[in-house]
Design a protein around this motif. Structure first.
Motif, PDB file in Angstrom:
ATOM      1  N   ALA A  39       0.836  -1.209   0.000  1.00 52.85           N
ATOM      2  CA  ALA A  39       0.000   0.000   0.000  1.00 52.85           C
ATOM      3  C   ALA A  39       0.866   1.253   0.000  1.00 52.85           C
ATOM      4  CB  ALA A  39      -0.935  -0.015   1.206  1.00 52.85           C
ATOM      5  N   MET A  40       1.901   1.259   0.813  1.00 46.68           N
ATOM      6  CA  MET A  40       2.791   2.416   0.869  1.00 46.68           C
ATOM      7  C   MET A  40       3.552   2.594  -0.449  1.00 46.68           C
ATOM      8  SD  MET A  40       4.264   2.208   4.753  1.00 46.68           S
ATOM      9  CE  MET A  40       5.313   3.620   4.513  1.00 46.68           C
ATOM     10  N   ILE A  41       3.992   1.501  -1.033  1.00 46.10           N
ATOM     11  CA  ILE A  41       4.783   1.552  -2.272  1.00 46.10           C
ATOM     12  C   ILE A  41       3.952   2.080  -3.440  1.00 46.10           C
ATOM     13  CG2 ILE A  41       5.962   0.135  -4.013  1.00 46.10           C
ATOM     14  CD1 ILE A  41       6.796  -1.712  -1.610  1.00 46.10           C
ATOM     15  N   VAL A  42       2.739   1.561  -3.592  1.00 43.64           N
ATOM     16  CA  VAL A  42       1.932   1.909  -4.769  1.00 43.64           C
ATOM     17  C   VAL A  42       0.957   3.053  -4.521  1.00 43.64           C
ATOM     18  CG1 VAL A  42       2.174  -0.397  -5.764  1.00 43.64           C
ATOM     19  CG2 VAL A  42       0.186   0.121  -4.365  1.00 43.64           C
ATOM     20  N   GLY A  43       0.870   3.522  -3.281  1.00 41.78           N
ATOM     21  CA  GLY A  43       0.019   4.660  -2.981  1.00 41.78           C
ATOM     22  C   GLY A  43      -1.463   4.346  -2.913  1.00 41.78           C
TER      23      GLY A  43
END
Length: 79
Positions: A39-43
């Motif tokens: 979630a953090m990586i792909v926003g």
């Protein structure tokens, strides 16, 4: 048609069933990332990442994400 060409056609057909985000989440999952990390990586939200992974598992007729990643690798959906 050779066996390898038939397998390539099957892989392309199978890959076409998946969205870009489903493939992206499967790929990050295959690299050992958790839903929160993905979630953090792909926003995206963690809930949305889980939705994409669940959707992918259903399309692959799998019961969990490990099984889904293994089948995605086998079918050439992810590398």
């Amino acid at each position: 048609m050779s066996a390898q060409a038939a397998m390539s056609d099957d892989s392309a057909e199978m890959r076409a069933r998946f969205t870009r985000r489903e493939i992206e989440c499967l790929l990050w999952c295959s690299l050992g990332k958790t839903s929160s990390e993905i979630a953090m990586i792909v926003g995206l939200s963690e809930h949305t990442v889980n939705h994409y992974l669940i959707s992918s598992a259903k399309k692959l007729e799998c019961t969990n994400r490990v099984h889904a990643v293994a089948n995605a690798l086998r079918h050439g959906i992810i590398n």
